[in-house]
Design an enzyme around this catalytic site. Structure first.
Site, mmCIF file in Angstrom:
data_model
loop_
_atom_site.group_PDB
_atom_site.id
_atom_site.type_symbol
_atom_site.label_atom_id
_atom_site.label_comp_id
_atom_site.label_asym_id
_atom_site.label_seq_id
_atom_site.Cartn_x
_atom_site.Cartn_y
_atom_site.Cartn_z
ATOM 1 N N ASP A 203 0.674 -1.040 -0.020
ATOM 2 C CA ASP A 203 0.154 0.022 -0.174
ATOM 3 C C ASP A 203 0.934 1.324 -0.110
ATOM 4 O O ASP A 203 2.259 1.134 -0.032
ATOM 5 C CB ASP A 203 -0.819 -0.014 1.135
ATOM 6 N N HIS A 278 -3.487 3.020 -4.565
ATOM 7 C CA HIS A 278 -2.785 2.569 -3.445
ATOM 8 C C HIS A 278 -1.303 2.138 -3.557
ATOM 9 O O HIS A 278 -1.141 0.896 -3.069
ATOM 10 C CB HIS A 278 -3.460 1.693 -2.691
ATOM 11 N N ASP A 342 -9.120 -0.808 -5.236
ATOM 12 C CA ASP A 342 -9.952 0.105 -4.638
ATOM 13 C C ASP A 342 -9.239 1.396 -4.739
ATOM 14 O O ASP A 342 -8.255 1.728 -5.038
ATOM 15 C CB ASP A 342 -10.218 -0.180 -3.293
ATOM 16 N N GLU A 343 -10.197 2.504 -4.598
ATOM 17 C CA GLU A 343 -9.877 3.593 -4.399
ATOM 18 C C GLU A 343 -8.757 4.405 -5.379
ATOM 19 O O GLU A 343 -7.862 5.310 -5.134
ATOM 20 C CB GLU A 343 -9.662 4.080 -3.147
ATOM 21 N N TRP A 409 -16.817 -4.242 -0.100
ATOM 22 C CA TRP A 409 -16.377 -3.525 1.281
ATOM 23 C C TRP A 409 -17.361 -2.329 1.151
ATOM 24 O O TRP A 409 -17.527 -1.833 2.693
ATOM 25 C CB TRP A 409 -15.143 -3.149 1.238
ATOM 26 N N TYR A 434 -15.364 -3.952 9.531
ATOM 27 C CA TYR A 434 -14.226 -2.949 9.317
ATOM 28 C C TYR A 434 -13.621 -2.781 10.932
ATOM 29 O O TYR A 434 -14.096 -1.941 11.608
ATOM 30 C CB TYR A 434 -14.312 -1.545 8.808
#
Ligand code: ACM
Ligand code: ZN
Length: 545
Positions: A203, A278, A342-343, A409, A434
């Site tokens: 990450d 990430h 993700d993201e 998620w 979470y």
């Protein structure tokens, strides 16, 4: 109601063997069998007691993959157990290669003469041993119990898990956790019959996996400046001349050690290699892989939005990723490789000439389709290695790769959409699982990322969303909880965030949802705490009720 009835039966049967048990100490079944977590499918008291001797004879029958480990596990519970192939041993473990016995199921019968544990496979045997472990006093956890002459009330446990994916994730990028803790984490999973360890290895705050072809990943990308005294969200970047001293990584030998350790405990280790977002830690050593092409020292905290991203228009990015994935595929025997997804902010893709060129040449509509194209390209490579791709639910955007499994998620929506499209899904909605969220009043809890997720809420989780039709239920492989570690700096804190919320989750993913009731679970949970204490596992105490 079911439990009340069972309790009465247990009390009645307890009275009978008492008379024949004058020379032995009866292990109280009311506080043992009733307290097994996750709750078995069925627990039936039988007549009599099994008196533990100082030297049990043991037989193993069938196709064991880890016979020595199984024997050692049993030996830790019943010291003196020794190997014997003779029929009629005190303790008999049998694997029946019978197609009709569901995988991971077991039947544990404790009667006056024997302990008989049968299963269709080694996982079933291992889970039966975890149940036997919980039937014995907590002191077995450090092997201080002098159990011979104790009597275990006879009982029949027949058990089988509800879901095949019972997962726990650990982020080792935001904070690095030593190998010994990773093994302890696996031990924590094992006691609760969890079977997937999702290892978030990369990450923005550090790359944690040795890759032979790219040594700078662990020489440079694994290290950041130490800002542990600062708030994670108020990071101050590296100063000129400052050394990056916080971090760490796992060598491939260490990873093999973890995989073997987990395999003995019937846990599959799934590696996660984040892409295309990430991934800014990569740009500390390999700036040419980003759209910007700038060196970005590894971040000591978070900055948001994080827009740095792997360039989707640069072929050498795919060469790099495929080389990394080749080593990952070689190293990890798991069927799945998690590729994150993700993201991923699209800001730089929107202006990067190479990314825009890719959109044109591939006939894509927009940057979402570019992400989908990226993931599908990686999917092809993963499939060619004989593996399957799993990613966070953003991989649905712009079109889901054909064989991909989705980890939902951002609530349940992604999981529902993927299952309706015939894809396998793992449910991990932030609202229920979470474990970086607060589990009590933020004023009295250690600092967490936010949220409000008490153990009661975890226990109330139902992994099959109501929106799914019965024929779609099979696509829900199970559920897992995630421990992101921006605010989790120590192993003690990690344990505190996981226990007892994982304990609650273990029952959600293993046990029959019918009759699930918090106060009944709470009583069993309380009985598990002395075990955590002996094991030196830090847990959050329950609130008064
Ligand atoms: C995630 O929490 N960004 C998967
Ligand atoms: Zn680009």
């Amino acid at each position: 109601m079911k439990h009340l009835t069972l309790k009465i039966i247990l009390l009645v049967t307890l009275m009978i063997p008492m008379e024949t048990c004058t020379t032995s100490n009866l292990i109280n079944i009311e506080s043992s069998a009733m307290n097994i977590i996750p709750k078995p499918q069925s627990v039936k008291p039988l007549q009599g007691t099994f008196v533990i001797k100082s030297d049990q004879s043991l037989s193993l029958e069938g196709d064991f993959v880890h016979p020595e480990f199984i024997k050692a596990s049993l030996n830790a519970l019943l010291p003196g157990a020794f190997s014997s192939n003779a029929g009629g041993a005190d303790v008999q473990l049998r694997i029946h290669p019978d197609q009709s016995i569901p995988s991971e199921s077991y039947r544990l019968e404790i009667n006056a003469k024997h302990i008989l544990l049968t299963a269709g496979d080694e996982p079933g045997i291992f889970y039966g041993l975890q149940t036997l472990r919980q039937l014995l006093p907590a002191t077995v956890e450090n092997q201080t119990a002098e159990l011979h002459n104790n009597a275990i009330p006879a009982v029949l446990v027949v058990d089988s898990p509800r879901f095949g994916w019972r997962g726990m994730h650990l982020d080792v990028s935001r904070h690095f956790f030593p190998l010994e803790f990773v093994k302890q984490y696996i031990d924590m999973l094992a006691l609760h019959k969890m079977n997937v360890f999702h290892w978030h290895l990369t990450d923005d705050n550090g790359w944690r996996l040795e890759i032979k072809k790219y040594p700078k990943l662990t020489e440079i990308c694994a290290w950041r400046v130490d800002r542990e005294h600062e708030d994670w969200r108020k990071w101050s970047p590296i100063e000129p001349g400052e050394k990056a001293t916080y971090g760490g990584f796992y060598t491939q030998d260490e990873v093999r050690e973890v995989i073997a350790y987990a395999a003995e405990r019937q846990i599959t280790v799934i590696p996660e290699i984040e892409m295309p977002g990430h991934s800014s830690e990569l740009f500390a050593a390999y700036p040419e892989l980003s759209c910007q092409g700038k060196v970005i020292p590894v971040n000591p905290g978070s900055y948001w939005p994080n827009e740095d991203i792997l360039c989707a228009g640069n072929d050498s990015v795919f060469t790099f990723l495929e080389n990394v994935l080749d080593e990952v595929a070689e190293l990890f025997p798991a069927q799945y490789i998690h590729i994150g997804g993700d993201e991923a902010a699209k800001k730089y893709w929107e202006t990067c000439p190479k990314c825009q060129q890719r959109i044109q040449t591939e006939g894509l509509e927009n940057e979402h389709e570019l992400q989908s194209w990226f993931i599908q390209k990686i999917e092809k490579h993963i499939l060619a290695k004989g593996k399957r791709l799993i990613g966070w639910d953003e991989i649905l955007e712009g079109g889901l790769a054909q064989s991909a499994t989705v980890m939902s998620w951002r609530g349940e929506k992604g999981g529902i959409a993927a299952a309706k499209a015939g894809h396998d899904v793992v449910m991990t909605p932030y609202t229920y699982v979470y474990f970086d969220y607060y589990q009590g009043n933020p004023e009295t809890e250690p600092q967490a990322i936010g949220g409000d997720l008490p153990v009661t809420k975890v226990y109330s989780y139902e992994p099959i969303p109501e929106e799914l039709e019965p024929e779609e239920h099979k696509f829900v492989l199970g559920a897992q909880a995630n421990l992101w570690t921006e605010f989790v700096k120590t192993t003690d804190h990690a344990e505190y965030m996981v226990l007892p919320r994982m304990t609650a989750l273990s029952e959600v993913v293993w046990s029959d949802p019918e009759g699930r009731e918090w106060s009944e679970f709470r009583a069993r949970l309380t009985e598990l705490f002395p075990r955590y204490e002996i094991l030196d596992w830090n847990y959050r105490p329950l609130d008064e009720e």
